[in-house]
Design a protein around this motif. Structure first.
Motif, PDB file in Angstrom:
ATOM      1  N   UNK A  57     -43.358  59.871  42.977  1.00  0.00           N
ATOM      2  CA  UNK A  57     -43.788  58.755  42.129  1.00  0.00           C
ATOM      3  C   UNK A  57     -44.750  57.853  42.887  1.00  0.00           C
ATOM      4  N   UNK A  58     -44.409  57.507  44.126  1.00  0.00           N
ATOM      5  CA  UNK A  58     -45.297  56.661  44.934  1.00  0.00           C
ATOM      6  C   UNK A  58     -46.636  57.339  45.172  1.00  0.00           C
ATOM      7  N   UNK A  59     -46.595  58.615  45.534  1.00  0.00           N
ATOM      8  CA  UNK A  59     -47.830  59.346  45.847  1.00  0.00           C
ATOM      9  C   UNK A  59     -48.715  59.499  44.606  1.00  0.00           C
ATOM     10  N   UNK A  65     -54.349  55.300  41.335  1.00  0.00           N
ATOM     11  CA  UNK A  65     -54.983  54.003  41.610  1.00  0.00           C
ATOM     12  C   UNK A  65     -56.233  54.188  42.461  1.00  0.00           C
ATOM     13  N   UNK A  66     -56.168  55.074  43.436  1.00  0.00           N
ATOM     14  CA  UNK A  66     -57.333  55.326  44.287  1.00  0.00           C
ATOM     15  C   UNK A  66     -58.490  55.901  43.471  1.00  0.00           C
ATOM     16  N   UNK A 122     -52.066  47.420  39.944  1.00  0.00           N
ATOM     17  CA  UNK A 122     -53.024  46.906  38.967  1.00  0.00           C
ATOM     18  C   UNK A 122     -52.830  47.707  37.679  1.00  0.00           C
ATOM     19  N   UNK A 123     -53.806  48.545  37.290  1.00  0.00           N
ATOM     20  CA  UNK A 123     -53.641  49.357  36.070  1.00  0.00           C
ATOM     21  C   UNK A 123     -52.639  50.479  36.260  1.00  0.00           C
ATOM     22  N   UNK A 124     -52.470  50.926  37.504  1.00  0.00           N
ATOM     23  CA  UNK A 124     -51.506  51.978  37.821  1.00  0.00           C
ATOM     24  C   UNK A 124     -50.418  51.375  38.697  1.00  0.00           C
ATOM     25  N   UNK A 133     -50.975  49.636  33.092  1.00  0.00           N
ATOM     26  CA  UNK A 133     -51.061  50.471  31.888  1.00  0.00           C
ATOM     27  C   UNK A 133     -50.293  51.773  32.052  1.00  0.00           C
ATOM     28  N   UNK A 134     -50.278  52.310  33.269  1.00  0.00           N
ATOM     29  CA  UNK A 134     -49.533  53.533  33.560  1.00  0.00           C
ATOM     30  C   UNK A 134     -48.522  53.194  34.647  1.00  0.00           C
TER      31      UNK A 134
END
Length: 159
Positions: A103-105, A111-112, A120-122, A137-138
């Motif tokens: 999940x973190x990766x 995001x990258x 932010x959005x992710x 948003x995701x």
């Protein structure tokens, strides 16, 4: 050949031996995945326009495809683009991963690709840690957290 697939056994071994921290592991995974350029085509790319046209906000989308098809990397970003203002106004997309590290990766990779910081959005949420904001948003979550949220709110309003 997708380099992220070939590094899997090494990552599992290093993690099991405790020879690598989760932050270092995430950086390693991002480095391996970044060896592919954005121009690389994924098998799911041909289906994205149809997928985005058929998807309706408030509905469930389950994807099954082999590893490396682009489910994690391409689909959430395509849905953000397709849903536009609807997703910003009415809800968010949950992407479920089986493990906290995954999940973190996944959140870091998405995001990258948007050239933003995670949160932010992710964003992501796992047991004991979360990075999200009002702009998210995701949200990438583990299946265990998904089940807890479903028990707390069976209608999953806003998802």
């Amino acid at each position: 050949v997708n380099p992220a697939i070939s590094v899997g056994p090494l990552v599992r071994l290093l993690t099991a031996l405790g020879a690598i921290s989760s932050l270092l592991l995430m950086a390693l995974l991002n480095l391996v995945v970044d060896t592919q350029t954005q121009a690389d085509a994924y098998p799911i790319d041909a289906l994205l326009p149809e997928l985005c046209n058929r998807f309706q906000p408030g509905r469930t989308l389950l994807l099954q495809a082999p590893p490396g098809a682009g489910k994690t990397t391409r689909v959430p970003l395509a849905l953000i683009g397709a849903l536009g203002d609807e997703i910003r106004r009415d809800g968010q997309i949950w992407m479920i991963e089986p493990r906290r590290l995954a999940a973190r990766a996944a959140a870091a990779r998405l995001a990258a690709s948007l050239e933003e910081a995670v949160g932010q959005r992710i964003g992501f949420a796992v047991r004991g840690e979360q990075r999200r904001s009002a702009r998210t948003q995701v949200e990438v979550i583990t299946d265990g957290l998904f089940l807890r949220r479903l028990q707390a709110d069976p209608s999953l309003d806003g998802v």
